[in-house]
Design a protein around this motif. Structure first.
Motif, PDB file in Angstrom:
ATOM      1  N   ARG A 121     -10.947   1.971  -7.937  1.00 13.01           N
ATOM      2  CA  ARG A 121     -11.622   0.822  -7.325  1.00 13.01           C
ATOM      3  C   ARG A 121     -10.710   0.161  -6.285  1.00 13.01           C
ATOM      4  O   ARG A 121      -9.495   0.273  -6.343  1.00 13.01           O
ATOM      5  CB  ARG A 121     -12.005  -0.193  -8.395  1.00 13.01           C
ATOM      6  N   ASP A 122     -11.332  -0.584  -5.377  1.00 14.01           N
ATOM      7  CA  ASP A 122     -10.563  -1.280  -4.347  1.00 14.01           C
ATOM      8  C   ASP A 122     -10.672  -2.797  -4.479  1.00 14.01           C
ATOM      9  O   ASP A 122     -10.351  -3.521  -3.539  1.00 14.01           O
ATOM     10  CB  ASP A 122     -11.041  -0.851  -2.961  1.00 14.01           C
ATOM     11  N   ASP A 123     -11.111  -3.271  -5.649  1.00 11.82           N
ATOM     12  CA  ASP A 123     -11.322  -4.710  -5.828  1.00 11.82           C
ATOM     13  C   ASP A 123     -10.501  -5.271  -6.984  1.00 11.82           C
ATOM     14  O   ASP A 123     -10.892  -6.270  -7.598  1.00 11.82           O
ATOM     15  CB  ASP A 123     -12.801  -4.999  -6.058  1.00 11.82           C
ATOM     16  N   ARG A 181     -18.631   5.295   0.899  1.00  9.81           N
ATOM     17  CA  ARG A 181     -17.521   5.076  -0.023  1.00  9.81           C
ATOM     18  C   ARG A 181     -17.552   6.100  -1.161  1.00  9.81           C
ATOM     19  O   ARG A 181     -16.830   5.960  -2.137  1.00  9.81           O
ATOM     20  CB  ARG A 181     -17.602   3.660  -0.595  1.00  9.81           C
ATOM     21  N   ALA A 215      -9.934   4.106   4.185  1.00  8.56           N
ATOM     22  CA  ALA A 215     -10.795   2.935   4.401  1.00  8.56           C
ATOM     23  C   ALA A 215     -11.497   2.984   5.749  1.00  8.56           C
ATOM     24  O   ALA A 215     -12.561   2.373   5.911  1.00  8.56           O
ATOM     25  CB  ALA A 215      -9.964   1.653   4.283  1.00  8.56           C
ATOM     26  N   PRO A 267     -13.821   5.124  -3.495  1.00 11.49           N
ATOM     27  CA  PRO A 267     -14.002   4.159  -4.588  1.00 11.49           C
ATOM     28  C   PRO A 267     -15.434   4.030  -5.075  1.00 11.49           C
ATOM     29  O   PRO A 267     -15.663   3.417  -6.125  1.00 11.49           O
ATOM     30  CB  PRO A 267     -13.505   2.845  -3.977  1.00 11.49           C
ATOM     31  N   THR A 275       0.834  -1.198   0.000  1.00 12.53           N
ATOM     32  CA  THR A 275       0.000   0.000   0.000  1.00 12.53           C
ATOM     33  C   THR A 275       0.868   1.247   0.000  1.00 12.53           C
ATOM     34  O   THR A 275       1.775   1.375   0.834  1.00 12.53           O
ATOM     35  CB  THR A 275      -0.916   0.016   1.236  1.00 12.53           C
ATOM     36  N   TYR A 302      -4.003  -0.975  -3.777  1.00 14.09           N
ATOM     37  CA  TYR A 302      -4.172   0.411  -4.186  1.00 14.09           C
ATOM     38  C   TYR A 302      -5.657   0.678  -4.380  1.00 14.09           C
ATOM     39  O   TYR A 302      -6.403  -0.176  -4.874  1.00 14.09           O
ATOM     40  CB  TYR A 302      -3.429   0.671  -5.500  1.00 14.09           C
ATOM     41  N   SER A 303      -6.083   1.857  -4.001  1.00 17.53           N
ATOM     42  CA  SER A 303      -7.469   2.275  -4.240  1.00 17.53           C
ATOM     43  C   SER A 303      -7.532   3.781  -4.187  1.00 17.53           C
ATOM     44  O   SER A 303      -6.583   4.451  -3.769  1.00 17.53           O
ATOM     45  CB  SER A 303      -8.415   1.679  -3.191  1.00 17.53           C
TER      46      SER A 303
END
Length: 412
Positions: free
Chosen positions: A133-135, A77, A70, A145, A60, A140-141
């Motif tokens: 995005r976080d998926d 979000r 987060a 998101p 990260t 990284y995000s």
């Protein structure tokens, strides 16, 4: 009945026709055949050459660890919020931004691309910081998101320019974005002061849009000059900090600086593939993106807040410097979680420079003195009562606690 022929040689049976009419029909059909326009060749899709970047980060990035957005995602979000990125364009092809980038507009010669072409990579990194995005499987995000990006291209590259038409072009882009019901406009760019630009910023603010801008980067041996549109009233001007929270030397200082965010050793999505671009020198452009992400979270959780209220909440919940405010960091480093959760006015760690003056000149120990005097008085009364009671008790014991009368002398 007479046989006739349709084009193609198929025999059909129909009513008898006059010979002259049959000949005439054939001539007309032949003429029409010569007028048939051949189909146009398929138009090639416009190409958008862009840097492909390198491998994804394996850990990260420090900026995300520092801000920890987060922690705020339990509240929101960034859903139902659109952030306009007025920049060099935003590529929608990177996994981090797939489904996040809408159709925008290009003010710099690529109208057919709708702002979704980024030759420089700058706007795509900014968009990834805001709403990545976080998926994707990478550590990284973006800060928000759940938000979406409206790309507005005004810069062909990231080179410094003195083009007098640029502020007018940026002004048109701001007005266009404000009319598209966006909640936040991110301006990771710097230009000169211009009346049309100032009016466009005020137009966006009047429509309830939060405007975030980079405070500006100065070259070596360059003076700190006001950067626009960051220096306009109502704009949240963002400076850059390093890993230790110190002011980045290239970040412009000024009384108009409101807040700070990571602006050194930045990494973000590349526009030409699935790779990532590294920006070791950073800049206030990327710092502004982190603050825009925090503003998106706020607008999602509190859509009733005005731009002024959003700015107030972001600055008053920042990790303040010791003096409360300074030209290098403004009110401090943005804190997304505090911005969403703090009850303003109840913080237990205000900076020394922000402590309010005493409400009056009264003795701060006055109440304690009053309590002490009352206690002393009560103690005195109790002591006097004990002194009086002692001989009475002794006399009562000698008489066995029996009542009696005083005996008078006989000669009385």
């Amino acid at each position: 009945m007479r046989e006739s022929f349709r084009p193609g040689g198929t025999a059909v049976t129909g009513p008898a026709r006059h010979p002259s009419r049959t000949v005439l029909s054939g001539v007309v059909a032949a003429l029409l055949a010569t007028l048939v326009v051949p189909p146009a060749p398929a138009r090639a899709e416009p190409k958008c050459p862009a840097p492909a970047g390198g491998a994804a980060p394996t850990e990260t990035p420090w900026a995300l660890r520092r801000l920890d957005p987060a922690s705020a995602w339990r509240i929101t979000r960034g859903e139902r919020v659109t952030v306009a990125v007025v920049d060099s364009g935003v590529s929608p092809t990177h996994p981090l931004l797939k489904g996040q980038v809408g159709e925008g507009r290009d003010f710099n010669g690529l109208a057919q691309m709708q702002g979704r072409c980024d030759h420089a990579g700058h706007g795509t990194i900014v968009a990834g910081i805001i709403a990545g995005r976080d998926d994707t499987g990478a550590p990284y995000s973006g800060v928000a998101p759940g938000a979406r990006i409206l790309p507005v291209r005004v810069l062909p590259d990231t080179q410094r320019t003195n083009d007098p038409g640029l502020p007018v072009q940026i002004a048109a882009a701001i007005r266009w974005a404000a009319d598209r019901d966006v909640e936040v406009i991110n301006l990771s760019l710097v230009t000169i002061d211009h009346p049309q630009l100032k009016d466009a910023v005020q137009y966006a603010l009047d429509k309830g849009v939060v405007v975030v801008a980079a405070a500006g980067n100065r070259a070596q041996d360059q003076r700190d000059l006001p950067a626009y549109p960051a220096a306009y009233p109502g704009v949240i001007a963002v400076a850059g900090v390093d890993r230790e929270g110190g002011h980045v030397g290239s970040s412009v200082s000024g009384n108009y600086v409101d807040i700070a965010a990571p602006g050194l050793d930045i990494v973000g999505p590349a526009p030409g593939g699935q790779g990532y671009l590294a920006e070791p020198e950073g800049g206030t452009s990327f710092a502004a993106a982190y603050v825009s992400g925090a503003a998106a979270l706020l607008r999602s959780a509190r859509p009733d807040l005005t731009p002024q209220q959003v700015a107030y909440r972001l600055t008053r919940t920042a990790d303040n410097p010791p003096d409360g405010h300074n030209p290098q960091l403004g009110y401090g480093v943005v804190n997304p979680y505090r911005a969403l959760t703090s009850l303003l006015g109840t913080r237990t760690d205000p900076p020394a420079g922000a402590m309010p003056p005493p409400a009056s000149n009264e003795d701060p120990l006055g109440r304690q003195w009053t309590v002490a005097l009352w206690a002393a008085g009560v103690a005195t009364v109790l002591a006097a009562g004990l002194l009086i009671a002692r001989p009475v008790v002794a006399l009562g014991r000698r008489r066995g606690w029996r009542p009696g009368r005083r005996t008078e002398p006989a000669d009385a």
